[in-house]
Write an enzyme that holds these catalytic residues in place. Structure first.
Site, short mmCIF file in Angstrom:
data_model
loop_
_atom_site.label_atom_id
_atom_site.label_comp_id
_atom_site.label_asym_id
_atom_site.label_seq_id
_atom_site.Cartn_x
_atom_site.Cartn_y
_atom_site.Cartn_z
N GLY A 1 0.82 -1.21 0.00
CA GLY A 1 0.00 0.00 0.00
C GLY A 1 0.86 1.25 0.00
O GLY A 1 0.57 2.21 -0.73
N LYS B 1 -4.53 -18.56 -9.53
CA LYS B 1 -3.12 -18.72 -9.92
C LYS B 1 -2.30 -19.38 -8.81
O LYS B 1 -1.33 -20.09 -9.09
CB LYS B 1 -2.51 -17.36 -10.30
CG LYS B 1 -2.28 -16.46 -9.08
CD LYS B 1 -1.70 -15.11 -9.42
CE LYS B 1 -1.45 -14.35 -8.10
NZ LYS B 1 -1.38 -12.91 -8.30
N ARG C 1 6.06 -17.42 -3.24
CA ARG C 1 6.22 -18.27 -2.06
C ARG C 1 5.39 -19.53 -2.14
O ARG C 1 5.76 -20.55 -1.55
CB ARG C 1 5.99 -17.49 -0.76
CG ARG C 1 4.66 -16.84 -0.63
CD ARG C 1 4.72 -15.91 0.57
NE ARG C 1 3.37 -15.63 1.04
CZ ARG C 1 3.10 -14.84 2.05
NH1 ARG C 1 4.07 -14.24 2.70
NH2 ARG C 1 1.86 -14.62 2.42
N ASN C 2 4.30 -19.52 -2.90
CA ASN C 2 3.55 -20.76 -3.11
C ASN C 2 4.43 -21.81 -3.81
O ASN C 2 4.47 -22.96 -3.41
CB ASN C 2 2.29 -20.49 -3.94
CG ASN C 2 1.14 -20.00 -3.08
OD1 ASN C 2 0.50 -20.78 -2.40
ND2 ASN C 2 0.92 -18.70 -3.07
#
Lengths: 356, 356
Positions: free
Chosen positions: A7, A196, A260-261
């Site tokens: 952000g 995804k 990181r997945n």
């Protein structure tokens, strides 16, 4: 702007654009928690030294970016309210803001994740509209905070149902190296951003199993087709073109080669740790989106009786649940039916598109 | 089977399948040049020891695979003739075979490349049909000879206009780890197999320039869109679904992450060599397909007056011609118009597909 690291990076972009744009208020408000960091109030460091010492310490922020610790004060006069907070806080934030903001404000969500609901996945943009009673656009794409602020090439797709807002949203969010495309197909942008993660987790499994690149590219391709079919069934009216935006194919490829997945799925194979142990060890207990999304998606497919038409989503879910062995993913990909392209297309639209 | 290394690997697959299939002649003929290798005739080594000592020395070939050094003898009774030779020899081979083969034979091309013609690219399958007067299917996909013979996961898309041949072609070419899908959209399969080299060369340039993964995935996505538009203009009637086969998206991703086009483009940036010098040094003077295809494609776009609608193909061509600097590719990708999805769609079909 309600924000942590990503952000803050995008707040910088927006604030720089706001000084340039004639029909936009110069000041951009940034809500931060009222916290002490390195002996100083974070909000005061931002307002006096124009540095977010906690989240982006090496980046000079524009002077028209003003930090607030009072959520309502930060948002009450805003025409556009950008959410960049963890998904679990979204209902609380909306409840605090409800009735205290401009009734014709537009929300923009940068939030990763979703809310679990009885019917499966509730999109964050839908939740914001439900709880805050304002329309909500989404921004998804290939952009990390560190890359945005260091002017590395980034892309974002901004999904906004109200096409009258297209120009201003593009002008506010585009950066010197941040390419922004606005489309009206917001649901498709957001659901791709979730699905995804399942495929990224799958490619990590293949990397852990030391498979070759051939099967990885097959998984990306067949995974994209399941993403299309899932979207077609559960978010009807979505456009095929949206899958060719940054939030679709590019983001999918990027997370399948680095995320990181992918990384944790690889570690799951190469170590003796469970997925939960790796989450505890590497993510401080935060849940990885791949397995979580796979589980919700599987519920939705089951409830609709179409699980069998999504062999890849189903297999990755089973591996995450330890009911299938990771190596079974290889045979699963090999066995995907030839006519997968036509499978799962419940509505005539997508079937016609893909089989001209 | 007319063949070098990739041909020998696929000949092994076909010969193994032939022994298993009841309605197929057991013997598979393999044409090899009449040459001496390590003191022995290559054809004799194959027929006596079932080893192609020159091209696949460590692989035991099936005994029903029989080597011939006489081209006409090898092909005269064949129902299916598979071509796996360098593209420059194709017209000579066809001239030798014309009138000497079964009139209802089916050709299958495994050939990489194309024939330059007055109108630009002539597809190899079109050339074979023109010179040999028989229909020609094509086999393209993510499969290297070494991976096929070592039973690593591979995929192939077989494009065959005659759908009556679908079953037999699939049965002949599929292997224990070679996934084969047959589609009737042969032109699209073949042209994708060429256009991908331009994009692979482009990603190599980006790697050489040390760009991030974001821009690489943007190039793959925008490159795929240009591939679709090009196919739509120059090979009308092609199906969108074909781009989602192995020969489309998977092959594109694979060559963008690992191929000699990518590698030599990267070397072109990182060294002081020209592309021609690198071809001389690393490919023994063989031409790299990326720059060659980019040049022919550019001619075709120019002749049609649509060069401006293909900014990426055009920029990569200019870099290969040394009229643009490699770094210009970055800005080119950044500047691709938002509505690229609709650009270049001359026929209503694809426009409608992509803009439902």
């Amino acid at each position: 702007m309600l924000s942590l690291i990503r952000g803050t990076a995008l707040a910088k972009v927006v604030a720089e654009n706001a000084t340039r744009l004639e029909d936009v208020e110069n000041r951009v408000n940034l809500f931060v928690y009222d916290e002490i960091f390195e002996g100083k109030r974070l909000s005061e460091t931002i307002n006096q030294h124009h540095i977010n010492s906690k989240y982006l310490p090496h980046v000079k922020l524009p002077e028209n970016l003003v930090a607030f610790t009072d959520l309502v004060e930060s948002a009450k006069y805003a025409d556009i309210i950008v959410f960049a907070i963890p998904s679990k806080h979204i209902t609380d934030f909306c409840k605090t803001l409800l009735g205290k903001i401009k009734p014709n404000a537009l929300a923009v969500s940068l939030i990763k994740g979703f809310l679990p609901s009885e019917s499966g996945i509730e999109l964050i943009s839908h939740a914001i509209t439900k709880y805050l009673k304002v329309p909500c656009a989404v921004l998804i794409g290939v952009n990390l905070a560190t890359e945005i602020v260091s002017n590395k090439f980034c892309e974002a797709t901004l999904g906004c149902r109200d096409t009258k807002q297209t120009r201003i949203l593009k002008e506010l969010f585009k950066g010197p190296s941040l390419r922004v495309v606005v489309v009206d197909d917001a649901d498709c942008v957001e659901i791709c951003g979730l699905l995804k993660h399942i495929i990224a987790f799958g490619t990590g499994l293949l990397d852990g199993l030391e498979c070759n690149e051939n099967i990885k590219s097959a998984l990306i391709r067949l995974g994209l087709l399941e993403m299309m079919h899932f979207t077609d069934i559960f978010f009807p009216g979505s456009k095929l073109a949206t899958f060719f935006e940054s939030s679709g194919l590019s983001d999918l490829i990027t997370v399948c080669y680095g995320s990181r997945n992918r990384r944790i799925a690889e570690a799951f194979i190469r170590t003796d740790y469970t997925i939960e142990q790796l989450e505890g060890e590497l993510l401080k207990g935060q849940k990885l989106l791949g397995p979580v999304v796979a589980k919700e998606v599987n519920n939705m497919l089951n409830n609709k009786g179409v699980e069998g038409k999504f062999p890849i989503f189903t297999m990755i879910h089973r591996i995450c649940e330890y009911t299938s062995k990771p190596r079974e993913l290889i045979q699963c990909i090999f066995d995907v039916p030839d006519d997968i392209i036509l499978l799962g297309c419940s509505t005539p639209s997508l079937k016609n598109i893909l089989d001209l």
